[in-house]
Design a protein around this motif. Structure first.
Motif, mmCIF file in Angstrom:
data_model
loop_
_atom_site.group_PDB
_atom_site.id
_atom_site.type_symbol
_atom_site.label_atom_id
_atom_site.label_comp_id
_atom_site.label_asym_id
_atom_site.label_seq_id
_atom_site.Cartn_x
_atom_site.Cartn_y
_atom_site.Cartn_z
ATOM 1 N N ALA A 66 0.798 -1.230 0.000
ATOM 2 C CA ALA A 66 0.000 0.000 0.000
ATOM 3 C C ALA A 66 0.829 1.276 0.000
ATOM 4 O O ALA A 66 0.307 2.346 -0.262
ATOM 5 N N GLY A 67 2.121 1.170 0.294
ATOM 6 C CA GLY A 67 2.943 2.373 0.473
ATOM 7 C C GLY A 67 3.198 3.149 -0.806
ATOM 8 O O GLY A 67 2.885 2.706 -1.914
ATOM 9 N N ILE A 127 -2.995 -5.966 -0.253
ATOM 10 C CA ILE A 127 -3.493 -4.682 0.246
ATOM 11 C C ILE A 127 -2.829 -3.549 -0.533
ATOM 12 O O ILE A 127 -1.600 -3.406 -0.520
ATOM 13 N N LEU A 128 -3.664 -2.770 -1.204
ATOM 14 C CA LEU A 128 -3.189 -1.604 -1.952
ATOM 15 C C LEU A 128 -3.568 -0.330 -1.213
ATOM 16 O O LEU A 128 -4.451 -0.336 -0.350
ATOM 17 N N GLY A 129 -2.921 0.779 -1.560
ATOM 18 C CA GLY A 129 -3.235 2.069 -0.944
ATOM 19 C C GLY A 129 -2.941 3.200 -1.908
ATOM 20 O O GLY A 129 -3.815 3.717 -2.583
ATOM 21 N N ASN A 147 -1.272 6.038 7.278
ATOM 22 C CA ASN A 147 -1.111 5.789 8.721
ATOM 23 C C ASN A 147 -0.095 4.689 8.997
ATOM 24 O O ASN A 147 0.181 4.374 10.149
ATOM 25 N N GLY A 148 0.438 4.081 7.943
ATOM 26 C CA GLY A 148 1.499 3.096 8.140
ATOM 27 C C GLY A 148 1.078 1.661 7.878
ATOM 28 O O GLY A 148 -0.095 1.363 7.617
ATOM 29 N N GLN A 149 2.052 0.789 7.982
ATOM 30 C CA GLN A 149 1.897 -0.617 7.637
ATOM 31 C C GLN A 149 0.828 -1.323 8.468
ATOM 32 O O GLN A 149 0.090 -2.167 7.963
#
Length: 196
Positions: A9-10, A48-50, A75-77
């Motif tokens: 997601a990062g 999980i994507l972001g 908000n982080g991992q």
């Protein structure tokens, strides 16, 4: 059933382009990881994507995975892990989850198999591989830890849960350095991938 979760997601800000799509051995990081997980017999794989989620979704739509989006990825991992936990908690057949990071492309199906087998045989709550004293990925969490992961402090992430269960953690020694190779800068990519 153990489900697999790939955190992707990062923003890949240090790399400058999406790590999931970096080429390695004729495919992308995420394709290589999914392939290894499938070879290990894992059928329920959640990604999980972001950041740029819709563009990323299109680029990985061909993969046999469930894609979830974490709108709060900044908000982080831990926030991405919690999206996966909420999804998997609704599946009564899910006994635990194997968590992997998209910037660790050197994942070995045989090691994944061993991790799962030893985790299930031991009855421990967490299983983690270790290379020459250094822990790496993937990490397996038992279903009974899902609530703790959902309530973990944001600043400590999943490490808080691991630290709280040191006696219930199984460390599996390996000579596979790939468990610790975190390819998150262009320099590391050139060193470990382009320099193969």
């Amino acid at each position: 059933m153990i489900a697999a979760v790939i955190l992707s997601a990062g923003e890949s800000s240090r790399m400058g382009r999406p790590k999931a799509l970096l080429p390695i051995d004729g495919r992308t990081f995420i394709e290589k990881i999914v392939e290894a997980l499938r070879q290990a017999g894992l059928e329920n794989i959640v990604v999980i994507l972001g950041h740029n989620a819709e563009a990323m979704r299109q680029k990985i739509a061909h993969l046999p995975v469930t894609i979830l989006v974490n709108p709060g990825y900044k908000n982080g991992q831990l926030s991405s892990l919690q999206v996966a936990v909420r999804h998997l908690a609704s599946d009564e057949n899910c006994r635990g989850m194997l968590v992997h990071l998209v910037d660790h492309p050197y994942i070995d199906a045989a090691l994944v198999n061993l991790l799962i087998q030893r985790f299930e045989d031991s009855g421990k709550l967490i299983a983690v591989p270790r290379f020459r004293g250094k822990r790496g990925h993937p990490v397996i969490f038992a279903r009974s830890l899902f609530d703790e992961l959902l309530n973990a402090p944001e600043d400590q992430g999943a490490k808080a849960v691991v630290n709280a269960h040191r006696n219930e953690t199984l460390e599996i020694e390996t000579e596979d350095e790939g468990i610790t190779l975190d390819i998150d800068t262009p320099e590391l990519y050139r060193q470990h991938v382009n320099g193969d």
